[in-house]
Design a protein around this motif. Structure first.
Motif, mmCIF file in Angstrom:
data_model
loop_
_atom_site.group_PDB
_atom_site.id
_atom_site.type_symbol
_atom_site.label_atom_id
_atom_site.label_comp_id
_atom_site.label_asym_id
_atom_site.label_seq_id
_atom_site.Cartn_x
_atom_site.Cartn_y
_atom_site.Cartn_z
ATOM 1 N N PHE A 146 0.846 -1.194 0.000
ATOM 2 C CA PHE A 146 0.000 0.000 0.000
ATOM 3 C C PHE A 146 0.878 1.239 0.000
ATOM 4 O O PHE A 146 1.697 1.426 0.900
ATOM 5 N N LEU A 147 0.728 2.079 -1.022
ATOM 6 C CA LEU A 147 1.564 3.270 -1.167
ATOM 7 C C LEU A 147 0.924 4.483 -0.516
ATOM 8 O O LEU A 147 -0.249 4.780 -0.743
ATOM 9 N N MET A 148 1.747 5.203 0.278
ATOM 10 C CA MET A 148 1.289 6.412 0.960
ATOM 11 C C MET A 148 2.219 7.568 0.638
ATOM 12 O O MET A 148 3.401 7.364 0.333
ATOM 13 N N GLY A 149 1.705 8.790 0.779
ATOM 14 C CA GLY A 149 2.543 9.976 0.773
ATOM 15 C C GLY A 149 2.979 10.304 2.190
ATOM 16 O O GLY A 149 2.575 9.644 3.159
ATOM 17 N N LEU B 180 -2.876 -6.676 7.107
ATOM 18 C CA LEU B 180 -3.312 -7.040 5.759
ATOM 19 C C LEU B 180 -2.295 -6.698 4.672
ATOM 20 O O LEU B 180 -2.295 -7.318 3.609
ATOM 21 N N CYS B 181 -1.454 -5.687 4.923
ATOM 22 C CA CYS B 181 -0.587 -5.224 3.838
ATOM 23 C C CYS B 181 0.788 -4.809 4.360
ATOM 24 O O CYS B 181 1.042 -4.781 5.564
ATOM 25 N N TYR B 182 1.630 -4.468 3.418
ATOM 26 C CA TYR B 182 2.950 -3.908 3.695
ATOM 27 C C TYR B 182 2.914 -2.445 3.257
ATOM 28 O O TYR B 182 3.012 -2.166 2.058
ATOM 29 N N PRO B 183 2.749 -1.512 4.185
ATOM 30 C CA PRO B 183 2.737 -0.103 3.799
ATOM 31 C C PRO B 183 4.119 0.359 3.361
ATOM 32 O O PRO B 183 5.141 -0.037 3.936
ATOM 33 N N VAL B 184 4.154 1.183 2.338
ATOM 34 C CA VAL B 184 5.380 1.836 1.887
ATOM 35 C C VAL B 184 5.048 3.308 1.653
ATOM 36 O O VAL B 184 3.877 3.670 1.511
ATOM 37 N N TYR B 185 6.076 4.151 1.619
ATOM 38 C CA TYR B 185 5.775 5.572 1.424
ATOM 39 C C TYR B 185 6.714 6.192 0.403
ATOM 40 O O TYR B 185 7.785 5.659 0.101
ATOM 41 N N ILE B 186 6.261 7.300 -0.153
ATOM 42 C CA ILE B 186 7.061 8.064 -1.095
ATOM 43 C C ILE B 186 6.949 9.536 -0.714
ATOM 44 O O ILE B 186 5.892 9.975 -0.229
ATOM 45 N N ARG B 187 8.032 10.267 -0.885
ATOM 46 C CA ARG B 187 8.015 11.699 -0.570
ATOM 47 C C ARG B 187 7.894 12.493 -1.860
ATOM 48 O O ARG B 187 8.702 12.340 -2.770
ATOM 49 N N ARG B 188 6.867 13.336 -1.901
ATOM 50 C CA ARG B 188 6.714 14.213 -3.048
ATOM 51 C C ARG B 188 7.136 15.634 -2.689
ATOM 52 O O ARG B 188 6.936 16.552 -3.459
ATOM 53 N N GLU B 189 7.714 15.767 -1.484
ATOM 54 C CA GLU B 189 8.205 17.071 -1.051
ATOM 55 C C GLU B 189 9.651 16.914 -0.600
ATOM 56 O O GLU B 189 10.106 15.810 -0.339
ATOM 57 N N ALA B 190 10.370 18.022 -0.554
ATOM 58 C CA ALA B 190 11.789 17.971 -0.164
ATOM 59 C C ALA B 190 12.024 18.761 1.116
ATOM 60 O O ALA B 190 13.037 19.427 1.274
ATOM 61 N N ASP B 191 11.089 18.660 2.067
ATOM 62 C CA ASP B 191 11.151 19.414 3.302
ATOM 63 C C ASP B 191 11.971 18.651 4.342
ATOM 64 O O ASP B 191 11.489 17.688 4.946
ATOM 65 N N ALA B 192 13.208 19.085 4.551
ATOM 66 C CA ALA B 192 14.091 18.393 5.497
ATOM 67 C C ALA B 192 13.575 18.459 6.927
ATOM 68 O O ALA B 192 13.937 17.623 7.763
ATOM 69 N N GLY C 23 5.029 -4.277 14.182
ATOM 70 C CA GLY C 23 5.933 -5.323 13.761
ATOM 71 C C GLY C 23 6.361 -5.289 12.309
ATOM 72 O O GLY C 23 6.886 -6.280 11.795
ATOM 73 N N LYS C 24 6.145 -4.178 11.636
ATOM 74 C CA LYS C 24 6.562 -4.063 10.237
ATOM 75 C C LYS C 24 7.285 -2.739 10.022
ATOM 76 O O LYS C 24 6.868 -1.710 10.549
ATOM 77 N N MET C 25 8.344 -2.804 9.226
ATOM 78 C CA MET C 25 8.995 -1.584 8.790
ATOM 79 C C MET C 25 8.201 -0.984 7.630
ATOM 80 O O MET C 25 7.468 -1.692 6.950
ATOM 81 N N VAL C 26 8.362 0.315 7.424
ATOM 82 C CA VAL C 26 7.696 0.995 6.312
ATOM 83 C C VAL C 26 8.793 1.547 5.407
ATOM 84 O O VAL C 26 9.358 2.609 5.678
ATOM 85 N N PRO C 27 9.121 0.825 4.341
ATOM 86 C CA PRO C 27 10.206 1.277 3.472
ATOM 87 C C PRO C 27 9.795 2.475 2.620
ATOM 88 O O PRO C 27 8.608 2.737 2.412
ATOM 89 N N ARG C 28 10.812 3.175 2.120
ATOM 90 C CA ARG C 28 10.586 4.340 1.278
ATOM 91 C C ARG C 28 10.828 3.996 -0.188
ATOM 92 O O ARG C 28 11.790 3.315 -0.529
#
Length: 201
Positions: A100-103, A122-134, A152-157
């Motif tokens: 499951f992809l998240m922002g 139910l799923c493996y959440p992952v995320y993507i950054r659409r901003e460059a805010d440090a 119990g799950k990591m959320v990879p980028r």
């Protein structure tokens, strides 16, 4: 099967969404990616004058010809508000893996969604950054650490160049009579023009 879910209001779908979907497919080695426009969202007020049919059609136009992508009206067919956990229940297959992809904004609030424990089951959440805010870096690390401890799950980028573009940027440009070439796929730009969408935003 490795199946991905990418949901959102997509009003309208833009080039940032398309780039994120392609990066998601490539980096998670997805067999299929379902792009699912939200029906009635529980979290935000829908803005603009594009109805559900318009948003669905724009997604179909944006992803036409992209191998492995299926644009689904699953949430639009569901009565009442659309909750992610309900979509995951419908899509879940114990024989496969569901991603499951998240922002960034979704990542930082996921623990306040309906049944977060079930979402992580139910799923493996992952995320993507659409901003460059440090300034968000530390908060993101804290949340990912918290989710690993609680669920119990990591959320990879998904690593992709930040495309600081939002649907509201596109709506605003159309409302101000500005060109949207380069912001949305050409077929979506034509659809917006031909159907007179977002003129009064």
């Amino acid at each position: 099967m490795r199946v991905g879910i990418y949901g959102g209001t997509f009003s309208p779908v833009h080039n940032g969404h398309v780039a994120a979907a392609k990066a998601f497919m490539e980096q998670m080695w997805l067999d299929i990616l379902y792009v699912i426009p939200t029906g009635v969202t529980p979290h935000k007020v829908m803005k603009g004058d594009a109805n559900a049919k318009d948003r669905l059609e724009m997604c179909r136009l944006a992803f036409e010809g992209v191998d492995g992508v299926i644009v689904s009206d699953l949430e639009m067919r569901r009565e009442g508000k659309s909750y992610t956990v309900d979509t995951l229940r419908e899509m879940y297959d114990p024989a496969g893996r569901l991603f499951f992809l998240m922002g960034t904004d979704m990542l930082l609030t996921l623990d306040r969604w309906r049944e977060p424990e079930e979402i992580f089951r139910l799923c493996y959440p992952v995320y993507i950054r659409r901003e460059a805010d440090a300034a968000l870096d530390d908060r993101i690390v804290e949340k990912i650490t918290e989710y690993h401890r609680r669920f119990g799950k990591m959320v990879p980028r998904i690593v992709s160049p930040a495309i600081e573009l939002s649907s509201s940027d596109v709506r605003e440009a159309v409302g101000n009579g500005l060109p949207i070439d380069g912001l949305v796929p050409p077929a979506v730009a034509r659809y917006i023009e031909e159907n007179h969408l977002y003129r009064n935003v």
